[in-house]
Design a protein around this motif. Structure first.
Motif, short mmCIF file in Angstrom:
data_model
loop_
_atom_site.label_atom_id
_atom_site.label_comp_id
_atom_site.label_asym_id
_atom_site.label_seq_id
_atom_site.Cartn_x
_atom_site.Cartn_y
_atom_site.Cartn_z
N ASP A 142 -6.60 43.05 76.27
CA ASP A 142 -6.35 42.58 74.90
C ASP A 142 -6.58 41.07 74.87
O ASP A 142 -6.25 40.34 75.80
CB ASP A 142 -4.93 42.94 74.45
CG ASP A 142 -3.85 42.34 75.33
OD1 ASP A 142 -3.48 43.01 76.30
OD2 ASP A 142 -3.39 41.21 75.05
N SER A 143 -7.17 40.63 73.77
CA SER A 143 -7.61 39.24 73.70
C SER A 143 -7.66 38.77 72.26
O SER A 143 -7.28 39.48 71.33
CB SER A 143 -9.00 39.12 74.33
OG SER A 143 -9.95 39.85 73.56
N GLY A 144 -8.18 37.56 72.10
CA GLY A 144 -8.48 37.06 70.78
C GLY A 144 -9.84 37.57 70.34
O GLY A 144 -10.40 38.48 70.94
N CYS A 145 -10.38 36.96 69.30
CA CYS A 145 -11.62 37.48 68.72
C CYS A 145 -12.85 36.65 69.05
O CYS A 145 -13.94 36.89 68.51
CB CYS A 145 -11.47 37.57 67.21
SG CYS A 145 -10.25 38.79 66.67
N ALA A 146 -12.71 35.69 69.95
CA ALA A 146 -13.85 34.85 70.30
C ALA A 146 -14.99 35.70 70.87
O ALA A 146 -14.78 36.54 71.75
CB ALA A 146 -13.43 33.80 71.31
N LEU A 157 -14.25 37.74 58.33
CA LEU A 157 -12.94 38.24 58.75
C LEU A 157 -11.89 37.13 58.85
O LEU A 157 -10.69 37.41 58.98
CB LEU A 157 -13.06 38.94 60.10
CG LEU A 157 -13.93 40.20 60.14
CD1 LEU A 157 -14.08 40.68 61.58
CD2 LEU A 157 -13.33 41.29 59.27
N ALA A 158 -12.31 35.89 58.81
CA ALA A 158 -11.41 34.76 59.00
C ALA A 158 -10.19 34.76 58.06
O ALA A 158 -9.09 34.41 58.49
CB ALA A 158 -12.17 33.45 58.88
N PRO A 159 -10.33 35.15 56.77
CA PRO A 159 -9.16 35.09 55.89
C PRO A 159 -7.99 35.96 56.32
O PRO A 159 -6.84 35.66 55.97
CB PRO A 159 -9.73 35.58 54.54
CG PRO A 159 -11.18 35.23 54.59
CD PRO A 159 -11.57 35.45 56.02
N VAL A 160 -8.23 37.02 57.08
CA VAL A 160 -7.12 37.87 57.51
C VAL A 160 -6.62 37.50 58.90
O VAL A 160 -5.58 37.99 59.35
CB VAL A 160 -7.51 39.37 57.49
CG1 VAL A 160 -7.80 39.80 56.07
CG2 VAL A 160 -8.69 39.65 58.41
N GLY A 161 -7.34 36.63 59.60
CA GLY A 161 -6.88 36.15 60.88
C GLY A 161 -7.08 37.17 62.00
O GLY A 161 -7.43 38.32 61.78
N CYS A 162 -6.83 36.71 63.21
CA CYS A 162 -6.97 37.56 64.39
C CYS A 162 -5.71 37.44 65.23
O CYS A 162 -5.50 36.44 65.92
CB CYS A 162 -8.20 37.14 65.20
SG CYS A 162 -8.39 38.04 66.76
N LEU A 163 -4.87 38.45 65.14
CA LEU A 163 -3.65 38.47 65.96
C LEU A 163 -3.98 38.95 67.37
O LEU A 163 -3.59 38.33 68.36
CB LEU A 163 -2.60 39.40 65.33
CG LEU A 163 -1.32 39.60 66.12
CD1 LEU A 163 -0.57 38.29 66.27
CD2 LEU A 163 -0.43 40.65 65.43
N ARG A 164 -4.72 40.05 67.46
CA ARG A 164 -5.10 40.60 68.76
C ARG A 164 -6.28 41.54 68.57
O ARG A 164 -6.42 42.18 67.52
CB ARG A 164 -3.95 41.38 69.37
CG ARG A 164 -3.84 41.21 70.88
CD ARG A 164 -3.49 39.78 71.24
NE ARG A 164 -3.30 39.61 72.68
CZ ARG A 164 -3.10 38.44 73.24
NH1 ARG A 164 -3.08 37.35 72.50
NH2 ARG A 164 -2.93 38.34 74.55
N LEU A 165 -7.13 41.62 69.59
CA LEU A 165 -8.28 42.51 69.56
C LEU A 165 -8.23 43.45 70.76
O LEU A 165 -8.12 43.01 71.90
CB LEU A 165 -9.58 41.71 69.58
CG LEU A 165 -10.87 42.54 69.61
CD1 LEU A 165 -11.00 43.37 68.34
CD2 LEU A 165 -12.09 41.64 69.80
N LEU A 166 -8.31 44.75 70.48
CA LEU A 166 -8.35 45.77 71.52
C LEU A 166 -9.69 46.48 71.44
O LEU A 166 -10.14 46.84 70.35
CB LEU A 166 -7.22 46.79 71.33
CG LEU A 166 -5.79 46.24 71.20
CD1 LEU A 166 -4.80 47.39 71.09
CD2 LEU A 166 -5.44 45.34 72.37
N ARG A 167 -10.31 46.72 72.61
CA ARG A 167 -11.63 47.37 72.64
C ARG A 167 -11.73 48.35 73.80
O ARG A 167 -11.11 48.15 74.85
CB ARG A 167 -12.73 46.32 72.77
CG ARG A 167 -12.89 45.39 71.59
CD ARG A 167 -13.89 44.29 71.88
NE ARG A 167 -13.41 43.36 72.90
CZ ARG A 167 -14.15 42.40 73.45
NH1 ARG A 167 -15.42 42.25 73.09
NH2 ARG A 167 -13.63 41.58 74.35
N ALA A 168 -12.54 49.36 73.58
CA ALA A 168 -12.84 50.32 74.65
C ALA A 168 -14.27 50.80 74.46
O ALA A 168 -14.77 50.87 73.33
CB ALA A 168 -11.88 51.50 74.62
#
Length: 308
Positions: A142-146, A157-168
């Motif tokens: 789990d990470s940020g959106c960079a 997507l910037a207006p809603v912000g990035c709390l956490r990003l999960l990927r698989a």
């Protein structure tokens, strides 16, 4: 509380003086509109009158006053409860969270196998209604959106912000196609998510090739060569009942460059003859994103259920 002057009255039979008591207040318990909610205070409109009664009826005023207090108390309690309901107060008497708030915290409280199952069955999800099965080959920390999105998509997507990003990342049974699925947990409230979804729909942002999510490639797997140039189909879904953006992007596992990527919504249409459509890459992206989203909703429902 305003009062009217006492009404003159003669002495009651058998007494030498009048007895003064409170009459029942006159109140209006209606709301004109639900467009905005103002706490209703019966005291603002109550009118209390003084009157004289015979001494033999002294017990009745006390009962009336007690009843009035009870009615006012219940009215204030009812108003508070109604206000909580109308304003969407997330915590009830038992402290249960709303489903929207519950969804926002799932990224750190739910096992990865629940959000991204090891195997996903896609009955009827392939081209022509064929069945699909996808196997998970890698999970990103789990990470940020960079660097997870193309620059313009990151701006959108910037207006809603990035709390956490999960990927698989998954592959199909032939191991010839790979798909990355992502769950972007935002910092936004329901209004902001609704606004972003409307923008995607009205401006067709989910169909623009300069607004694609990026894949998650992992060395030592069939997705090792899955980079930006290999993206063939994608989908982006902005949820409004959870602070989450669900997306998926698919491509060929052999590392071939795709010069004309196609949004999944177009690639899954019958009769389409593009390379992504004929290979079923639109079905991979759409099918996996849909099933991960359904799993998320089930998890949200369980997390927000009130204790029995």
């Amino acid at each position: 509380m305003p009062t009217e002057p006492p009404t003159p009255a003669g002495p009651a039979p058998g007494t030498g003086r009048p007895y003064v008591s409170f009459a029942e207040p006159e109140t209006d318990n209606g709301f004109d509109t639900f467009d905005s909610f103002d706490t209703y205070d019966p005291l603002d409109q109550a009118t209390t009158r003084l009157r004289t009664v015979p001494a033999r009826a002294r017990t009745r005023p006390r009962l009336v006053a007690a009843a009035a207090c009870l009615v006012l108390g219940l009215g204030l309690i009812g108003g508070a409860v109604t206000g909580s309901w109308l304003t969407g107060d997330s915590a009830g008497a038992d402290g249960a969270l709303s489903s929207f708030e519950a969804a926002g915290g799932l990224w750190h409280s739910v096992p990865v196998d629940q959000l991204f199952p090891r195997t996903v069955d896609g009955q009827g999800a392939g081209p022509g209604g064929a069945d699909r099965t996808w196997t998970r080959i890698a999970v990103a920390p789990d990470s940020g959106c960079a660097n997870a999105f193309d620059p313009l998509l990151r701006q959108v997507l910037a207006p809603v912000g990035c709390l956490r990003l999960l990927r698989a990342t998954y592959t199909d049974v032939t191991r010839s196609q790979v798909t990355t699925v992502g769950l972007l947990f935002t910092n936004a409230d329901a209004a902001a998510m609704t606004s972003l979804r409307a923008r995607f729909q009205q401006q067709g942002l989910d169909r623009r090739t300069d607004l694609m999510p990026r894949p998650y490639a992992v060395k030592g797997t069939v997705a090792a060569g899955f980079g930006d140039a290999q993206r063939a189909s994608w989908t982006v879904s902005v949820l409004t009942d959870a602070p989450v953006v669900v997306y998926a992007v698919s491509g060929f596992a052999d590392g071939r460059v795709v010069t004309a990527p196609q949004p999944a919504a177009d690639a899954v249409k019958p009769g389409v003859t593009t390379a992504p459509a004929q290979a079923g890459l639109g079905n991979d992206a759409q099918g996996l994103a849909d099933r991960v989203e359904r799993s998320l909703r089930r998890t949200v429902g369980s997390a927000s259920e009130k204790p029995s």
